[in-house]
Design a protein around this motif. Structure first.
Motif, PDB file in Angstrom:
ATOM      1  N   PHE A   1      39.765  38.624  58.043  1.00  0.00           N
ATOM      2  CA  PHE A   1      39.043  37.721  58.905  1.00  0.00           C
ATOM      3  C   PHE A   1      37.534  37.971  58.809  1.00  0.00           C
ATOM      4  O   PHE A   1      37.064  39.007  58.386  1.00  0.00           O
ATOM      5  N   PHE A 114      40.772  32.408  70.134  1.00  0.00           N
ATOM      6  CA  PHE A 114      42.162  32.445  69.674  1.00  0.00           C
ATOM      7  C   PHE A 114      42.860  31.104  69.873  1.00  0.00           C
ATOM      8  O   PHE A 114      43.738  30.736  69.078  1.00  0.00           O
ATOM      9  N   PHE A 117      41.509  29.130  66.969  1.00  0.00           N
ATOM     10  CA  PHE A 117      41.998  29.730  65.724  1.00  0.00           C
ATOM     11  C   PHE A 117      43.457  29.361  65.465  1.00  0.00           C
ATOM     12  O   PHE A 117      43.824  28.871  64.390  1.00  0.00           O
ATOM     13  N   SER A 121      44.805  26.558  62.804  1.00  0.00           N
ATOM     14  CA  SER A 121      45.755  27.057  61.801  1.00  0.00           C
ATOM     15  C   SER A 121      47.033  26.221  61.811  1.00  0.00           C
ATOM     16  O   SER A 121      47.590  25.903  60.753  1.00  0.00           O
ATOM     17  N   TRP A 160      45.321  30.094  57.824  1.00  0.00           N
ATOM     18  CA  TRP A 160      44.784  31.063  58.769  1.00  0.00           C
ATOM     19  C   TRP A 160      43.290  31.292  58.547  1.00  0.00           C
ATOM     20  O   TRP A 160      42.528  31.441  59.504  1.00  0.00           O
ATOM     21  N   ASN A 164      40.371  30.419  61.153  1.00  0.00           N
ATOM     22  CA  ASN A 164      39.456  31.451  61.621  1.00  0.00           C
ATOM     23  C   ASN A 164      38.006  31.006  61.507  1.00  0.00           C
ATOM     24  O   ASN A 164      37.201  31.202  62.422  1.00  0.00           O
ATOM     25  N   SER A 167      37.274  28.207  64.075  1.00  0.00           N
ATOM     26  CA  SER A 167      37.231  28.762  65.431  1.00  0.00           C
ATOM     27  C   SER A 167      35.968  29.569  65.666  1.00  0.00           C
ATOM     28  O   SER A 167      35.333  29.459  66.722  1.00  0.00           O
ATOM     29  N   LEU A 168      35.614  30.398  64.706  1.00  0.00           N
ATOM     30  CA  LEU A 168      34.425  31.240  64.859  1.00  0.00           C
ATOM     31  C   LEU A 168      33.164  30.396  65.010  1.00  0.00           C
ATOM     32  O   LEU A 168      32.338  30.643  65.894  1.00  0.00           O
TER      33      LEU A 168
END
Length: 300
Positions: A1, A114, A117, A121, A160, A164, A167-168
């Protein structure tokens, strides 16, 4: 990640809100007499999600006949659904029975990260599952060659990874906004739409950007799985799109809460039912599992 040192620095600096370090989640209703009933209902939903998806995951793991690309993705989907619902439902259950509905700045950002994320995903995983069905229908003779184990694992890792990154970036952007005035979030959990409402700046450009961003026997069996997949995609993408792709000018807060429940609780709960009841292979695996259990206990 990805490394999240930048996110950490943003989370640890003070905010310009009334409380300074905390938000307050107002939840689903302001009527105290409904809190216990809501707690019981969503506790039951959470148990169904965990048990149903864990059952699907375990069954695919132990049944050799289900070790195919389609069921590999379904196994990953079940795992994501368990994690996805666990990000929001436990906090919601606590809030139903507690008068203290505060959530820290760091806790809110962590929940959002999360949530986005796992949600992103799952979106990309559903797209990978659609591609798998396309290959099964259009290129059945080369299906096992194209969708080999390496490709399936690569698709999963890619889903994934992209989730990530998305989301970040989204979390960093939201928590870099200047918040002012009330720290009350009129929502069930920390998410983008309710949080940007607390911002002091105009987020119209962001909304416009989001709107612009947003597609023989073997053949018969492949088509039969598509209907289940379409049902899941419609539930998940439909409810999510109505929240994230609808401008604030036409947002209705109560309807948003209902839609949020659709893609965070109802869809993960229905996924095992949709994929098992409409799938001969899964039904066959259930029967084999029950038969093995019956034989095991009869020998004892």
């Amino acid at each position: 990640f990805l490394r999240i040192s930048q996110l950490t620095s943003i989370l640890t600096r003070p905010m310009n809100v009334t409380d300074g370090t905390e938000f307050v989640l107002l939840g689903l209703t302001h009527h105290p007499e409904l809190q216990v009933l809501l707690f019981i209902f969503f506790l039951l939903v959470y148990v169904i999600i965990i048990v149903g998806n864990a059952f699907i995951f375990t069954m695919i793991m132990i049944d050799p006949l289900l070790h195919t690309p389609m069921y590999f993705f379904l196994k990953v989907l079940s795992f994501l659904d368990i994690c996805y619902s666990s990000v929001t439902l436990p906090q919601m259950l606590v809030n139903f029975l507690s008068e203290d509905k505060r959530i820290s700045h760091t806790g809110c950002a962590t929940q959002m990260f999360f949530l986005l994320f796992l949600g992103a995903s799952e979106c990309f995983l559903l797209a990978a599952m659609a591609y798998d069905r396309y290959i099964a229908i259009c290129k059945p003779l080369r299906y096992r060659i194209i969708m080999n184990k390496t490709v399936c694992i690569s698709f999963t890792i890619l889903c994934w990874f992209i989730g990530n990154v998305v989301s970040l970036l989204q979390t960093l952007w939201v928590f870099s906004l200047p918040f002012c005035g009330s720290n009350q979030i009129n929502y069930l959990f920390c998410d983008i739409p309710p949080l940007i409402k607390l911002s002091c700046i105009d987020t119209t450009l962001y909304e416009i950007h989001v709107l612009k961003m947003t597609s023989s026997e073997g053949r018969h069996r492949a088509f039969s799985t598509c209907s289940s997949h379409i049902m899941v995609v419609t539930l998940y993408y439909g409810s999510g799109s109505l929240i994230y792709l609808r401008p604030n000018s036409i947002n209705v807060q109560d309807s948003n809460k209902v839609l949020a429940l659709m893609y965070t609780t109802i869809t993960p709960m229905l996924n095992p039912i949709i994929y098992s009841l409409r799938n001969k292979e899964v039904n066959g695996a259930i029967k084999r599992m029950m038969l093995k259990r019956k034989l095991f206990f009869s020998k004892r």
